[in-house]
Motif scaffolding. Sequence first.
Motif, PDB file in Angstrom:
ATOM      1  N   ASN A  80      -9.904   1.426   8.991  1.00 47.85           N
ATOM      2  CA  ASN A  80     -10.277   1.408   7.543  1.00 47.85           C
ATOM      3  C   ASN A  80     -10.395   2.544   7.029  1.00 47.85           C
ATOM      4  OD1 ASN A  80      -9.523  -1.559   7.443  1.00 47.85           O
ATOM      5  ND2 ASN A  80     -11.570  -2.107   7.810  1.00 47.85           N
ATOM      6  N   TYR A  82      -8.546   5.111   6.739  1.00 46.88           N
ATOM      7  CA  TYR A  82      -7.240   5.465   6.400  1.00 46.88           C
ATOM      8  C   TYR A  82      -6.722   4.781   5.245  1.00 46.88           C
ATOM      9  CZ  TYR A  82      -7.944   8.292  10.380  1.00 46.88           C
ATOM     10  OH  TYR A  82      -8.511   9.128  11.518  1.00 46.88           O
ATOM     11  N   ASN A 120     -17.283  -0.784   7.902  1.00 44.21           N
ATOM     12  CA  ASN A 120     -16.320  -1.539   7.176  1.00 44.21           C
ATOM     13  C   ASN A 120     -15.167  -2.062   8.105  1.00 44.21           C
ATOM     14  OD1 ASN A 120     -14.236  -2.423   5.526  1.00 44.21           O
ATOM     15  ND2 ASN A 120     -13.831  -0.675   4.208  1.00 44.21           N
ATOM     16  N   SER A 122     -13.494  -4.862   7.294  1.00 42.97           N
ATOM     17  CA  SER A 122     -12.879  -6.017   6.652  1.00 42.97           C
ATOM     18  C   SER A 122     -11.361  -5.861   7.154  1.00 42.97           C
ATOM     19  CB  SER A 122     -12.873  -5.624   5.049  1.00 42.97           C
ATOM     20  OG  SER A 122     -11.946  -4.510   4.824  1.00 42.97           O
TER      21      SER A 122
HETATM   22  C1  NAG Z   1     -12.772  -1.081   3.555  1.00 38.29           C
HETATM   23  O1  NAG Z   1     -11.693  -0.641   4.068  1.00 38.29           O
HETATM   24  C2  NAG Z   1     -10.408  -1.314   3.202  1.00 38.29           C
HETATM   25  C3  NAG Z   1      -9.155  -0.739   4.080  1.00 38.29           C
HETATM   26  O2  NAG Z   1      -9.176   0.473   4.167  1.00 38.29           O
HETATM   27  C4  NAG Z   1     -10.671  -0.839   2.007  1.00 38.29           C
HETATM   28  O3  NAG Z   1      -9.679  -1.459   0.959  1.00 38.29           O
HETATM   29  C5  NAG Z   1     -11.747  -1.518   1.260  1.00 38.29           C
HETATM   30  O4  NAG Z   1     -12.056  -0.896   0.099  1.00 38.29           O
HETATM   31  C6  NAG Z   1     -13.029  -0.860   2.086  1.00 38.29           C
HETATM   32  N1  NAG Z   1     -14.262  -1.339   1.733  1.00 38.29           N
HETATM   33  C7  NAG Z   1     -15.275  -0.752   1.390  1.00 38.29           C
HETATM   34  C8  NAG Z   1     -16.693  -1.701   1.089  1.00 38.29           C
HETATM   35  O5  NAG Z   1     -15.582   0.412   1.220  1.00 38.29           O
END
Ligand code: NAG
Length: 272
Positions: A80, A82, A120, A122
């Motif tokens: 995440n 990248y 992170n 997600s």
């Molecule tokens: C977590 O990673 C995703 C994918 O790169 C990104 O879109 C998202 O903004 C990130 N979330 C946070 C809270 O940094």
Amino acid sequence: MKSLQILSLCSLALPTTSLFVLLPLYVYPGPSASAWNNVTTAIAAYPTVQWQIIINPNSGPDTTSYPTDSNFITGISNLNKYPNVITLGYVRTTYAQRPYANVTSDIDVYAYWASYSGANISIGGIFFDEVTGEDNTPASIQTYYENLSAYAYDKVPSTVTPVVFNPGSPGLPALFDSCDTMVEFESPLSSYGGLKTIQALPAGYADQSSLIIYNATAATNVKSLVHTMSVNGVGSTFFDYGVCFYQGQPTGCYNTFSLTNLKLLAAAVQAG
Ligand SMILES: *[C@@H]1O[C@H](CO)[C@@H](O)[C@H](O)[C@H]1NC(C)=O
Ligand SMILES: *[C@@H]1O[C@H](CO)[C@@H](O)[C@H](O)[C@H]1NC(C)=O
Ligand SMILES: *[C@@H]1O[C@H](CO)[C@@H](O)[C@H](O)[C@H]1NC(C)=O
Ligand SMILES: *[C@@H]1O[C@H](CO)[C@@H](O)[C@H](O)[C@H]1NC(C)=O
Ligand SMILES: *[C@@H]1O[C@H](CO)[C@@H](O)[C@H](O)[C@H]1NC(C)=O
């Protein structure tokens, strides 16, 4: 097709080829996700190449809550970092035989990972496997997949939520409107027809089609095969060097990732 609408707004910023890598990362991450290091190294080395990486803890999320295995947490949060990566959660549908509620429950779990506070983890989109192909597909099965896709777009809290359907062979043409990507080919190199396979894609849907080729070898001309895909507007691809389990071979698909091969593919995609 939420993401395509969004992508079209920023098409001027895209590299000359829109071909991206669709990587089935089915290998166990190992201690501190070290088994995924070749993948992150290749991603870092080719920042203009877009990667969609399929996360598959155990033919699905393998939990009803956050991942219990910290190696997955490390691995997913590394990916995440990248901006050229979108992670996809693997969900199986058993050719529409799997109860609808079981599939949505897997999607709920991946969506829930966005609320994890320790890192992170997600997940950006959903990869539906074992999708019914185009032959004799009743309307009820089409509805099953349309509903699942709508459910994923709604539940997964990312701004761009790619939905991928994987029949592994020509998909139901009507379902292209319910997904971003359809894996139209997932077979050994020996069955891949190059331009012939590409020309057999449904008219107007090359950019949503993915061609995944396994049983590649060191002698495979990835650069030339990828070039033909790129100039003919194919959406995404992956080359694997294993031999699939279901063919009774010992090594298996998508369970080892060599940096040399990943860089070869990324360089070919970048060159277009
Ligand atoms: C977590 O990673 C995703 C994918 O790169 C990104 O879109 C998202 O903004 C990130 N979330 C946070 C809270 O940094
Ligand atoms: C669906 O989920 C229920 C509840 O977890 C489970 O008992 C059942 O075995 C699942 N069915 C299939 C086909 O996976
Ligand atoms: C799909 O969604 C429609 C509209 O919400 C609903 O009527 C139908 O029962 C759903 N079908 C399946 C297979 O989930
Ligand atoms: C895959 O490659 C192996 C080893 O090179 C070969 O023996 C096998 O026949 C190939 N399988 C297919 C389906 O092409
Ligand atoms: C990483 O790539 C190298 C070189 O291609 C390979 O020798 C090694 O086995 C790979 N490591 C893993 C964990 O896949």
